[in-house]
Design a protein around this motif. Structure first.
Motif, PDB file in Angstrom:
ATOM      1  N   GLN A 104       8.608  -0.723 -10.414  1.00  0.00           N
ATOM      2  CA  GLN A 104       9.287  -0.117  -9.268  1.00  0.00           C
ATOM      3  C   GLN A 104       8.929  -0.837  -7.977  1.00  0.00           C
ATOM      4  O   GLN A 104       9.774  -1.085  -7.121  1.00  0.00           O
ATOM      5  CB  GLN A 104       8.888   1.360  -9.147  1.00  0.00           C
ATOM      6  CG  GLN A 104       9.568   2.246 -10.174  1.00  0.00           C
ATOM      7  CD  GLN A 104       9.032   3.658 -10.155  1.00  0.00           C
ATOM      8  OE1 GLN A 104       7.863   3.887  -9.860  1.00  0.00           O
ATOM      9  NE2 GLN A 104       9.887   4.618 -10.473  1.00  0.00           N
ATOM     10  N   LYS A 106      11.914  -2.421  -6.022  1.00  0.00           N
ATOM     11  CA  LYS A 106      12.315  -1.679  -4.838  1.00  0.00           C
ATOM     12  C   LYS A 106      11.709  -2.200  -3.545  1.00  0.00           C
ATOM     13  O   LYS A 106      12.202  -1.906  -2.459  1.00  0.00           O
ATOM     14  CB  LYS A 106      11.947  -0.204  -5.001  1.00  0.00           C
ATOM     15  CG  LYS A 106      12.756   0.498  -6.077  1.00  0.00           C
ATOM     16  CD  LYS A 106      12.362   1.958  -6.185  1.00  0.00           C
ATOM     17  CE  LYS A 106      12.917   2.588  -7.442  1.00  0.00           C
ATOM     18  NZ  LYS A 106      14.376   2.716  -7.412  1.00  0.00           N
ATOM     19  N   ASN A 145      -7.298   7.797  -2.623  1.00  0.00           N
ATOM     20  CA  ASN A 145      -6.143   7.658  -3.523  1.00  0.00           C
ATOM     21  C   ASN A 145      -6.199   6.334  -4.281  1.00  0.00           C
ATOM     22  O   ASN A 145      -5.213   5.886  -4.841  1.00  0.00           O
ATOM     23  CB  ASN A 145      -4.823   7.804  -2.774  1.00  0.00           C
ATOM     24  CG  ASN A 145      -4.618   6.754  -1.717  1.00  0.00           C
ATOM     25  OD1 ASN A 145      -5.497   5.935  -1.469  1.00  0.00           O
ATOM     26  ND2 ASN A 145      -3.451   6.752  -1.096  1.00  0.00           N
ATOM     27  N   ILE A 186      11.066   7.201  -6.753  1.00  0.00           N
ATOM     28  CA  ILE A 186      10.240   6.603  -7.802  1.00  0.00           C
ATOM     29  C   ILE A 186       9.793   7.635  -8.834  1.00  0.00           C
ATOM     30  O   ILE A 186       9.233   7.287  -9.856  1.00  0.00           O
ATOM     31  CB  ILE A 186       9.021   5.850  -7.239  1.00  0.00           C
ATOM     32  CG1 ILE A 186       8.175   6.778  -6.391  1.00  0.00           C
ATOM     33  CG2 ILE A 186       9.441   4.632  -6.450  1.00  0.00           C
ATOM     34  CD1 ILE A 186       6.931   6.108  -5.877  1.00  0.00           C
ATOM     35  N   GLN A 187      10.065   8.900  -8.558  1.00  0.00           N
ATOM     36  CA  GLN A 187       9.849   9.907  -9.600  1.00  0.00           C
ATOM     37  C   GLN A 187      11.112  10.113 -10.415  1.00  0.00           C
ATOM     38  O   GLN A 187      11.206  11.051 -11.208  1.00  0.00           O
ATOM     39  CB  GLN A 187       9.441  11.240  -8.974  1.00  0.00           C
ATOM     40  CG  GLN A 187       8.102  11.186  -8.284  1.00  0.00           C
ATOM     41  CD  GLN A 187       7.756  12.493  -7.601  1.00  0.00           C
ATOM     42  OE1 GLN A 187       7.971  13.562  -8.142  1.00  0.00           O
ATOM     43  NE2 GLN A 187       7.222  12.401  -6.402  1.00  0.00           N
ATOM     44  N   ARG A 226      -0.743  10.605  -7.301  1.00  0.00           N
ATOM     45  CA  ARG A 226      -0.216  10.023  -6.064  1.00  0.00           C
ATOM     46  C   ARG A 226       1.186  10.552  -5.766  1.00  0.00           C
ATOM     47  O   ARG A 226       1.549  10.779  -4.617  1.00  0.00           O
ATOM     48  CB  ARG A 226      -0.157   8.505  -6.186  1.00  0.00           C
ATOM     49  CG  ARG A 226      -1.509   7.815  -6.050  1.00  0.00           C
ATOM     50  CD  ARG A 226      -1.347   6.345  -6.391  1.00  0.00           C
ATOM     51  NE  ARG A 226      -2.527   5.552  -6.080  1.00  0.00           N
ATOM     52  CZ  ARG A 226      -2.611   4.256  -6.367  1.00  0.00           C
ATOM     53  NH1 ARG A 226      -1.608   3.643  -6.961  1.00  0.00           N
ATOM     54  NH2 ARG A 226      -3.700   3.588  -6.063  1.00  0.00           N
ATOM     55  N   ARG A 227       1.974  10.739  -6.808  1.00  0.00           N
ATOM     56  CA  ARG A 227       3.349  11.187  -6.606  1.00  0.00           C
ATOM     57  C   ARG A 227       3.416  12.643  -6.190  1.00  0.00           C
ATOM     58  O   ARG A 227       4.225  13.027  -5.352  1.00  0.00           O
ATOM     59  CB  ARG A 227       4.140  11.011  -7.906  1.00  0.00           C
ATOM     60  CG  ARG A 227       4.452   9.574  -8.202  1.00  0.00           C
ATOM     61  CD  ARG A 227       5.132   9.434  -9.546  1.00  0.00           C
ATOM     62  NE  ARG A 227       5.476   8.029  -9.773  1.00  0.00           N
ATOM     63  CZ  ARG A 227       6.221   7.619 -10.782  1.00  0.00           C
ATOM     64  NH1 ARG A 227       6.693   8.487 -11.640  1.00  0.00           N
ATOM     65  NH2 ARG A 227       6.486   6.340 -10.919  1.00  0.00           N
ATOM     66  N   GLU A 250       0.838  -1.208   0.000  1.00  0.00           N
ATOM     67  CA  GLU A 250       0.000   0.000   0.000  1.00  0.00           C
ATOM     68  C   GLU A 250       0.867   1.250   0.000  1.00  0.00           C
ATOM     69  O   GLU A 250       0.611   2.195  -0.740  1.00  0.00           O
ATOM     70  CB  GLU A 250      -0.886   0.023   1.245  1.00  0.00           C
ATOM     71  CG  GLU A 250      -2.168  -0.755   1.101  1.00  0.00           C
ATOM     72  CD  GLU A 250      -3.159  -0.392   2.187  1.00  0.00           C
ATOM     73  OE1 GLU A 250      -2.714   0.002   3.283  1.00  0.00           O
ATOM     74  OE2 GLU A 250      -4.366  -0.503   1.939  1.00  0.00           O
ATOM     75  N   GLN A 271      -0.963   7.616 -10.999  1.00  0.00           N
ATOM     76  CA  GLN A 271       0.388   7.602 -10.430  1.00  0.00           C
ATOM     77  C   GLN A 271       0.920   9.018 -10.258  1.00  0.00           C
ATOM     78  O   GLN A 271       1.536   9.351  -9.251  1.00  0.00           O
ATOM     79  CB  GLN A 271       1.328   6.827 -11.346  1.00  0.00           C
ATOM     80  CG  GLN A 271       1.483   5.374 -10.940  1.00  0.00           C
ATOM     81  CD  GLN A 271       2.041   4.532 -12.064  1.00  0.00           C
ATOM     82  OE1 GLN A 271       2.696   5.038 -12.967  1.00  0.00           O
ATOM     83  NE2 GLN A 271       1.773   3.245 -12.016  1.00  0.00           N
ATOM     84  N   ALA A 284       0.822   3.968  -2.742  1.00  0.00           N
ATOM     85  CA  ALA A 284       0.344   5.301  -2.361  1.00  0.00           C
ATOM     86  C   ALA A 284       1.300   6.395  -2.824  1.00  0.00           C
ATOM     87  O   ALA A 284       0.891   7.519  -3.048  1.00  0.00           O
ATOM     88  CB  ALA A 284       0.147   5.384  -0.855  1.00  0.00           C
ATOM     89  N   PHE A 285       2.587   6.051  -2.949  1.00  0.00           N
ATOM     90  CA  PHE A 285       3.533   7.056  -3.400  1.00  0.00           C
ATOM     91  C   PHE A 285       3.667   7.082  -4.920  1.00  0.00           C
ATOM     92  O   PHE A 285       4.479   7.818  -5.464  1.00  0.00           O
ATOM     93  CB  PHE A 285       4.894   6.846  -2.736  1.00  0.00           C
ATOM     94  CG  PHE A 285       4.889   7.292  -1.309  1.00  0.00           C
ATOM     95  CD1 PHE A 285       5.020   8.634  -1.004  1.00  0.00           C
ATOM     96  CD2 PHE A 285       4.718   6.388  -0.286  1.00  0.00           C
ATOM     97  CE1 PHE A 285       4.976   9.070   0.307  1.00  0.00           C
ATOM     98  CE2 PHE A 285       4.669   6.813   1.028  1.00  0.00           C
ATOM     99  CZ  PHE A 285       4.805   8.159   1.327  1.00  0.00           C
ATOM    100  N   GLY A 286       2.896   6.236  -5.586  1.00  0.00           N
ATOM    101  CA  GLY A 286       2.848   6.292  -7.041  1.00  0.00           C
ATOM    102  C   GLY A 286       3.860   5.423  -7.744  1.00  0.00           C
ATOM    103  O   GLY A 286       4.324   5.760  -8.824  1.00  0.00           O
ATOM    104  N   LEU A 332      -6.288   3.307  -3.431  1.00  0.00           N
ATOM    105  CA  LEU A 332      -5.670   2.055  -2.981  1.00  0.00           C
ATOM    106  C   LEU A 332      -6.756   0.995  -2.981  1.00  0.00           C
ATOM    107  O   LEU A 332      -6.497  -0.191  -3.133  1.00  0.00           O
ATOM    108  CB  LEU A 332      -5.086   2.206  -1.581  1.00  0.00           C
ATOM    109  CG  LEU A 332      -3.765   2.971  -1.489  1.00  0.00           C
ATOM    110  CD1 LEU A 332      -3.291   3.043  -0.056  1.00  0.00           C
ATOM    111  CD2 LEU A 332      -2.698   2.328  -2.362  1.00  0.00           C
TER     112      LEU A 332
END
Lengths: 279, 466
Positions: free
Chosen positions: A196, A200, B74, B132-133, B103-104, A185, B100, A189-191, B76
């Protein structure tokens, strides 16, 4: 019974399938033979080409990194014993066989395991196939293996892979599924993209479990060397097989002992790779 | 324009969840729908708006759907139906890439069980959102360090999460969410797993951070005290439905239904209600009146002290019955016997900060607004009344010149039993001229010392009366 329901010709079907494959997919089998044969030769060249003392030092260092000095000491004595008994050359052939089978198991097994973890339906199909691979007596698929790949090391490697790959698939699947839901999650949630998330979060956390699977695969591959030797694969298995057929108890024990030493060494080294760097 | 607008958001769990939607729209309850279809309604047509910079608390007991609701925001958890508009864009309609991106950039999330990555150091955890960006290490590391120092964890960058205490782990969780600099923070029971003292610290720190950050925060909790403390507005959920939305005061003073009422029954009101909720009308006099008028006024209204104000209702001081008596006998003006050092509080002072002041004051505590304007008074009875849930909402809106002392002192008998027991004490104390409490901001150290001894005195006296 017999009159009402005639026996299903499963044997004929299988033979037809094998014939069909042999007729139409000969090129594919040739390619597989080339690749696997090349891999085994490469490993064999590497292991046999190097002087034994150098390899002993490398393996002892690996064993030392893997654990404490008792394992390193055991490796040192064990490898010297193999050399002393005159099985070094064959031990290296066996190692090449096992490493090839292990490598192929990992290359195929981990992606399949990941796929299983991501999709329930894939897992539902793969699981019975794995059961089949692990329980079907190895001799049974040695026959078509000879048919497709001829005698020698290649069908030996293939038989080893079939027998040895399931733990890698199963434990990769398990390891990924065991990653706590809240971490998935958090990653989502961080996209994170799916890739990834896999690279990761899921794989690093599944690593100990996956490594346990690889360790099991390598152990199983080693246990197949005797059977592989029956179709012409070289190595310690061939020594055991010869001793059995000639009823040479002493020689059989010596070759068996060499296999055990190799097994313990491989087990400890691969096990430690799973435990390392886990805070 | 609201930052987040949620419209008719519904989540049904189970196979073919669409089946339940007509029933949901008919207004059937979660239990009825479960019985008819075997489907579980997680969130039932939730609608609300959250303004930028607001802390919006979603509260409910476990199983009320609050954690599901925040995950719908969001995605989930995929909503079954409804809209989630963040800056006008509907999250529900977005494709994978767009989602995405939102969310980012816009949504940070903090989890109940912290959800830190155990294989990454604290710094690497905080960097995750930026990593992750594909932001290069040289750029993301300073940001992550800054976020860590913001939550007071500078120096812990290279530790692993399992080397940290729960409170510190959640700070990492908060820093990880802040590192991306999102507009919106989703906090799912963020402090619930912490022990009470740490939880309180974290609440305070969040409020402190929020004062400078001005994020839009959606905070999920099952703890009403927490909700009341940090929420600008609170949505109360039950069985997937939002039962009431309002400010903490509104929820407490006007519970929408029996459920909310039961929920707020046990709350510590002293930390929510403030002086303005319990103050009574002050009995006042202007300085152009003489002692006789003052005495008459006291007799008529049955009080022992009057607040002296000017025509603009600016508070000048207080005269007690004893002082006025003296003035009458010695022909002095009211001004000469007026006490200027009197306890005052602002209308926003919370009840629990009022306890000491009210308990030890011989006269009602004055509530003053800007320019020292007298708004009302707080007496012991009204504080107790407030704690018992009896709030006087009419103060300030319907002035009655002839408001009686009985009302002032909160002695409307039957309102609560404690009031009557307290009244004689305050009257008695006010009759004692030695008692002199100075609580104005101008007070000097001597006055402060006086307060101390006088407090003790008044306290002893009060106990005697009891």
């Amino acid at each position: 019974m017999g009159e009402l329901f005639p026996k299903l010709p499963v044997d004929r079907w299988i033979e037809n399938v094998v014939d069909f494959l042999d007729d139409h997919l000969g090129i594919v089998f040739d390619m597989i033979t080339t690749v696997i044969g090349g891999l085994v030769d490469l490993f064999a060249l590497l292991f046999s080409g190097l002087p034994s003392w150098l390899l002993i030092i490398v393996l002892v260092l690996l064993a030392y990194r893997a654990g404490k000095w008792p394992i390193a000491l055991f490796s040192f004595i064990g490898l010297l014993l193999i050399e002393n008994l005159g099985y070094w050359e064959h031990a290296m052939d066996t190692l090449a066989l096992v490493m090839t089978a292990g490598l192929i198991s990992v290359i195929i097994g981990i992606p399949v395991g990941i796929w299983c973890a991501r999709t329930d339906s894939v897992r539902n199909v793969v699981t019975p196939v794995l059961d089949f691979m692990q329980t079907m007596p190895a001799f049974v698929y040695l026959i078509p293996a000879i048919f497709f790949f001829g005698l020698g090391k290649v069908p030996g490697v293939i038989a080893s892979v079939i027998f040895a790959m399931p733990p890698t698939i199963r434990l990769t699947n398990l390891g990924i599924r065991q990653v706590p839901a809240e971490l998935i999650e958090a990653s989502d949630a961080f996209g994170s993209t799916a890739w990834q998330k896999l690279v990761k979060v899921q794989m690093p956390l599944a690593r100990p479990t996956v490594m346990a699977g690889i360790n099991q695969s390598i152990m199983l591959a080693l246990s197949m060397v005797v059977i592989a030797s029956m179709i012409g694969a070289k190595g310690l298995g061939a020594d055991v097989y010869r001793a059995v057929t000639q009823i040479k108890i002493g020689a059989g024990f010596e070759a068996g002992l060499a296999i055990v030493i190799m097994a313990i060494l491989l087990d400890r080294i691969t096990q430690s790779m799973g435990k390392k760097k886990n805070a | 324009m609201p930052k987040i607008k949620v419209e008719q958001l519904t989540k049904v769990f189970g196979r073919q969840p669409q089946r339940a939607l007509p029933l949901v729209k008919q207004g059937k309850t979660k239990q009825e729908i479960l019985k008819e279809t075997g489907l579980t309604v997680g969130v039932n047509q939730a609608s609300f708006e959250v303004e930028a910079g607001e802390i919006f608390v979603i509260m409910g007991l476990s199983g009320s759907g609050k954690s599901t609701l925040v995950r719908l925001l969001n995605r989930l958890i995929e909503p079954t139906e409804g809209k989630v508009l963040i800056d006008h864009a509907d999250i529900v309609q977005m494709n994978e890439q767009q989602l995405q991106e939102v969310r980012r950039k816009k949504l940070g999330m903090v989890f109940q069980k912290f959800a830190l990555f155990p294989h990454r150091t604290v710094l690497e955890n905080v960097e995750f959102g930026l990593e992750i960006q594909n932001i290069p290490k040289s750029e993301r590391e300073p940001k992550a360090r800054e976020a860590l120092s913001l939550v007071g964890l500078a120096g812990w960058e290279d530790s692993y999460p399992d080397q940290l205490s729960g409170g510190m782990q959640q700070r990492v969780g908060l820093a990880r969410a802040l590192a991306n600099d999102p507009d919106v923070l989703l906090m799912d029971e963020a402090f619930s797993a912490l022990d009470p003292l740490i939880r309180k610290d974290m609440q305070d720190e969040l409020l402190e951070l929020q004062a400078t950050m001005q994020k839009t925060i959606i905070f999920i909790t099952h703890d009403l005290d927490e909700a009341l403390k940090i929420g600008d507005r609170i949505a109360l959920m039950k069985d997937g439905t939002i039962v009431q939305i309002g400010t903490p005061e509104e929820i407490l003073t006007n519970p929408a239904n029996e459920y909310v009422e039961k929920f707020v029954e046990d709350v510590d009101r002293s930390k929510v209600l403030s002086a303005e909720h319990v103050m009574k009308r002050a009995q006042t006099i202007t300085l152009d009146k003489g002692p006789r008028v003052a005495l008459q006024l006291m007799r008529d209204s049955g009080v022992s002290s009057l607040y002296v104000v000017d025509r603009k209702k600016t508070l000048l001081g207080v005269v007690t019955a004893d002082a006025v008596n003296t003035a009458k006998q010695e022909s002095l003006t009211l001004e000469s016997v007026m006490r200027k050092e009197i306890p005052t509080v602002s209308p926003k002072t919370l009840l629990h900060e009022l306890f000491d002041l009210v308990a030890f004051s011989d006269i009602p505590v004055a509530v003053v607004g800007e320019q020292n304007r007298l708004l009302g008074v707080v007496v012991k009875g009204s504080v107790l009344g407030g704690l018992a849930g009896k709030v006087n909402p009419e103060v300030g809106s319907t002035p009655h010149a002839d408001q009686t002392a009985a009302a002032m002192e909160g002695a409307n008998s039957g309102e609560n039993a404690g009031t009557n027991a307290m009244n004689p004490a305050s009257l008695n104390a006010s009759a004692n001229t030695r008692v002199n409490i100075g609580v104005n901001k101008s007070e000097n150290k001597q006055a402060a010392a006086d307060v101390k001894t006088d407090e003790e005195h008044a306290f002893a006296e009060e106990r005697q009366v009891k």
